[in-house]
Write a protein that holds these residues in place. Structure first.
Motif, PDB file in Angstrom:
ATOM      1  N   THR A 142     124.048   0.153   8.566  1.00  0.00           N
ATOM      2  CA  THR A 142     124.260   0.704   9.903  1.00  0.00           C
ATOM      3  C   THR A 142     124.759  -0.325  10.903  1.00  0.00           C
ATOM      4  OG1 THR A 142     121.914   0.401  10.407  1.00  0.00           O
ATOM      5  CG2 THR A 142     122.601   2.577   9.615  1.00  0.00           C
ATOM      6  N   GLY A 143     124.949  -1.563  10.480  1.00  0.00           N
ATOM      7  CA  GLY A 143     125.496  -2.541  11.410  1.00  0.00           C
ATOM      8  C   GLY A 143     125.149  -3.964  11.051  1.00  0.00           C
ATOM      9  N   ASP A 144     125.844  -4.859  11.692  1.00  0.00           N
ATOM     10  CA  ASP A 144     125.622  -6.281  11.498  1.00  0.00           C
ATOM     11  C   ASP A 144     124.470  -6.752  12.382  1.00  0.00           C
ATOM     12  OD1 ASP A 144     127.820  -6.346   9.796  1.00  0.00           O
ATOM     13  OD2 ASP A 144     129.203  -6.852  11.415  1.00  0.00           O
ATOM     14  N   THR A 145     123.831  -7.840  11.971  1.00  0.00           N
ATOM     15  CA  THR A 145     122.727  -8.409  12.733  1.00  0.00           C
ATOM     16  C   THR A 145     122.656  -9.904  12.442  1.00  0.00           C
ATOM     17  OG1 THR A 145     120.394  -8.139  13.312  1.00  0.00           O
ATOM     18  CG2 THR A 145     120.947  -7.984  10.966  1.00  0.00           C
ATOM     19  N   LEU A 146     121.812 -10.597  13.147  1.00  0.00           N
ATOM     20  CA  LEU A 146     121.506 -11.997  12.867  1.00  0.00           C
ATOM     21  C   LEU A 146     120.032 -12.093  12.517  1.00  0.00           C
ATOM     22  CD1 LEU A 146     123.389 -13.958  15.666  1.00  0.00           C
ATOM     23  CD2 LEU A 146     123.959 -13.857  13.236  1.00  0.00           C
ATOM     24  N   ILE A 147     119.727 -12.870  11.497  1.00  0.00           N
ATOM     25  CA  ILE A 147     118.352 -13.094  11.064  1.00  0.00           C
ATOM     26  C   ILE A 147     118.123 -14.594  11.127  1.00  0.00           C
ATOM     27  CG2 ILE A 147     116.682 -12.797   9.201  1.00  0.00           C
ATOM     28  CD1 ILE A 147     118.591 -10.511   8.192  1.00  0.00           C
ATOM     29  N   ASP A 148     117.391 -15.032  12.137  1.00  0.00           N
ATOM     30  CA  ASP A 148     117.193 -16.464  12.395  1.00  0.00           C
ATOM     31  C   ASP A 148     118.521 -17.212  12.399  1.00  0.00           C
ATOM     32  OD1 ASP A 148     114.520 -16.108  12.737  1.00  0.00           O
ATOM     33  OD2 ASP A 148     113.906 -17.212  10.950  1.00  0.00           O
ATOM     34  N   GLY A 149     119.522 -16.632  13.044  1.00  0.00           N
ATOM     35  CA  GLY A 149     120.824 -17.260  13.170  1.00  0.00           C
ATOM     36  C   GLY A 149     121.750 -17.072  11.988  1.00  0.00           C
ATOM     37  N   ARG A 150     121.269 -16.419  10.950  1.00  0.00           N
ATOM     38  CA  ARG A 150     122.087 -16.186   9.754  1.00  0.00           C
ATOM     39  C   ARG A 150     122.665 -14.779   9.800  1.00  0.00           C
ATOM     40  NH1 ARG A 150     117.944 -17.835   5.135  1.00  0.00           N
ATOM     41  NH2 ARG A 150     119.634 -17.155   3.794  1.00  0.00           N
ATOM     42  N   PRO A 151     123.942 -14.614   9.420  1.00  0.00           N
ATOM     43  CA  PRO A 151     124.526 -13.274   9.432  1.00  0.00           C
ATOM     44  C   PRO A 151     123.813 -12.349   8.459  1.00  0.00           C
ATOM     45  CG  PRO A 151     126.142 -14.933   8.720  1.00  0.00           C
ATOM     46  CD  PRO A 151     124.853 -15.635   8.944  1.00  0.00           C
ATOM     47  N   GLY A 152     123.618 -11.118   8.920  1.00  0.00           N
ATOM     48  CA  GLY A 152     122.928 -10.149   8.101  1.00  0.00           C
ATOM     49  C   GLY A 152     123.453  -8.753   8.334  1.00  0.00           C
ATOM     50  N   ILE A 153     122.800  -7.815   7.678  1.00  0.00           N
ATOM     51  CA  ILE A 153     123.168  -6.413   7.795  1.00  0.00           C
ATOM     52  C   ILE A 153     121.900  -5.577   7.942  1.00  0.00           C
ATOM     53  CG2 ILE A 153     123.289  -6.062   5.290  1.00  0.00           C
ATOM     54  CD1 ILE A 153     125.761  -4.232   5.910  1.00  0.00           C
ATOM     55  N   ARG A 154     121.999  -4.550   8.775  1.00  0.00           N
ATOM     56  CA  ARG A 154     120.894  -3.630   9.013  1.00  0.00           C
ATOM     57  C   ARG A 154     121.149  -2.354   8.211  1.00  0.00           C
ATOM     58  NH1 ARG A 154     116.839  -3.158  12.215  1.00  0.00           N
ATOM     59  NH2 ARG A 154     117.391  -5.026  13.376  1.00  0.00           N
ATOM     60  N   TYR A 155     120.076  -1.815   7.648  1.00  0.00           N
ATOM     61  CA  TYR A 155     120.132  -0.578   6.863  1.00  0.00           C
ATOM     62  C   TYR A 155     119.156   0.436   7.449  1.00  0.00           C
ATOM     63  CZ  TYR A 155     122.490  -3.127   3.086  1.00  0.00           C
ATOM     64  OH  TYR A 155     123.364  -3.858   2.340  1.00  0.00           O
ATOM     65  N   THR A 156     119.429   1.716   7.193  1.00  0.00           N
ATOM     66  CA  THR A 156     118.551   2.794   7.622  1.00  0.00           C
ATOM     67  C   THR A 156     118.390   3.807   6.490  1.00  0.00           C
ATOM     68  OG1 THR A 156     119.296   2.556   9.893  1.00  0.00           O
ATOM     69  CG2 THR A 156     118.192   4.610   9.361  1.00  0.00           C
ATOM     70  N   ARG A 157     117.217   4.412   6.444  1.00  0.00           N
ATOM     71  CA  ARG A 157     116.948   5.459   5.451  1.00  0.00           C
ATOM     72  C   ARG A 157     116.106   6.542   6.106  1.00  0.00           C
ATOM     73  NH1 ARG A 157     115.219   6.660  -0.124  1.00  0.00           N
ATOM     74  NH2 ARG A 157     114.975   8.900   0.074  1.00  0.00           N
ATOM     75  N   ARG A 158     116.622   7.761   6.144  1.00  0.00           N
ATOM     76  CA  ARG A 158     115.859   8.917   6.595  1.00  0.00           C
ATOM     77  C   ARG A 158     114.950   9.353   5.450  1.00  0.00           C
ATOM     78  NH1 ARG A 158     115.075  10.176  11.410  1.00  0.00           N
ATOM     79  NH2 ARG A 158     114.820  12.346  10.845  1.00  0.00           N
ATOM     80  N   LEU A 159     113.770   9.833   5.798  1.00  0.00           N
ATOM     81  CA  LEU A 159     112.797  10.256   4.798  1.00  0.00           C
ATOM     82  C   LEU A 159     112.608  11.766   4.870  1.00  0.00           C
ATOM     83  CD1 LEU A 159     110.161   7.448   5.383  1.00  0.00           C
ATOM     84  CD2 LEU A 159     111.887   7.552   3.594  1.00  0.00           C
ATOM     85  N   PRO A 160     112.285  12.386   3.750  1.00  0.00           N
ATOM     86  CA  PRO A 160     112.042  13.832   3.780  1.00  0.00           C
ATOM     87  C   PRO A 160     110.808  14.151   4.602  1.00  0.00           C
ATOM     88  CG  PRO A 160     111.502  12.920   1.623  1.00  0.00           C
ATOM     89  CD  PRO A 160     112.105  11.806   2.431  1.00  0.00           C
ATOM     90  N   SER A 161     110.854  15.267   5.285  1.00  0.00           N
ATOM     91  CA  SER A 161     109.689  15.640   6.110  1.00  0.00           C
ATOM     92  C   SER A 161     108.758  16.571   5.372  1.00  0.00           C
ATOM     93  CB  SER A 161     110.144  16.294   7.400  1.00  0.00           C
ATOM     94  OG  SER A 161     111.103  17.287   7.163  1.00  0.00           O
TER      95      SER A 161
END
Length: 161
Positions: A142-161
């Motif tokens: 779902t997008g780029d991010t920084l993790i303690d200054g290191r390039p990273g990636i963010r993920y998302t997961r919808r869960l069944p209700s």
């Protein structure tokens, strides 16, 4: 085969030994916990249990088919039906699909009994194994991010209700 156990007070010694044994291995791909984490581990463990009791986090240990502590998997910052997923599998258990199985198991717990509807996770770009674990478990980038200054990636997961 993987088994998750909700974090308990009597896990402290085994968890500390696991973290010490794998510290250098983990530091290759995730931010190091720092010396203070190890120096005051009993206090930190009690604080985690208090957070869990308050319902703001759900901490679990991961055990392999032989019953050995192989990792940990956590749901943190629980609020309004969502939480952030984090996990660590020790070096001796890496490459055996334990992380993929542990994430699948925590997804079931996240939906029921924890009642969550969405999880997020982040990983550094230099950790392709973690990216694979997340995509195998239907997380979407779902997008780029920084993790303690290191390039990273963010993920998302919808869960069944």
């Amino acid at each position: 085969m993987v088994r998750l156990e909700r974090l308990r007070a009597d896990h402290a010694d085994a968890l500390l030994a696991f973290e010490r044994k794998n510290r250098a291995y983990f530091a290759r791909t995730v931010p190091d916990r720092g010396d203070a984490y190890f120096a005051d581990f009993p206090g930190r463990h009690r604080a985690l249990l208090a957070e869990q009791e308050a319902g703001v986090c759900h901490f679990h240990l991961v055990f392999d088919a032989e019953g050995r502590l192989a990792g940990r998997i956590n749901l943190v910052d629980v609020q309004e039906g969502s939480a952030e997923l984090g996990y660590r599998i020790g070096e001796s258990a890496a490459g055996r699909d334990l992380a993929t199985a542990a994430v699948a198991a925590i997804l079931r717990l996240a939906a029921d009994p924890y009642g969550l509807s969405e999880l997020t996770a982040v990983t550094t770009l230099d950790n392709p194994a973690s990216m694979t674990v997340l995509t195998r478990n239907a997380f979407t980038p779902t997008g780029d991010t920084l993790i303690d200054g290191r390039p990273g990636i963010r993920y998302t997961r919808r869960l069944p209700s």
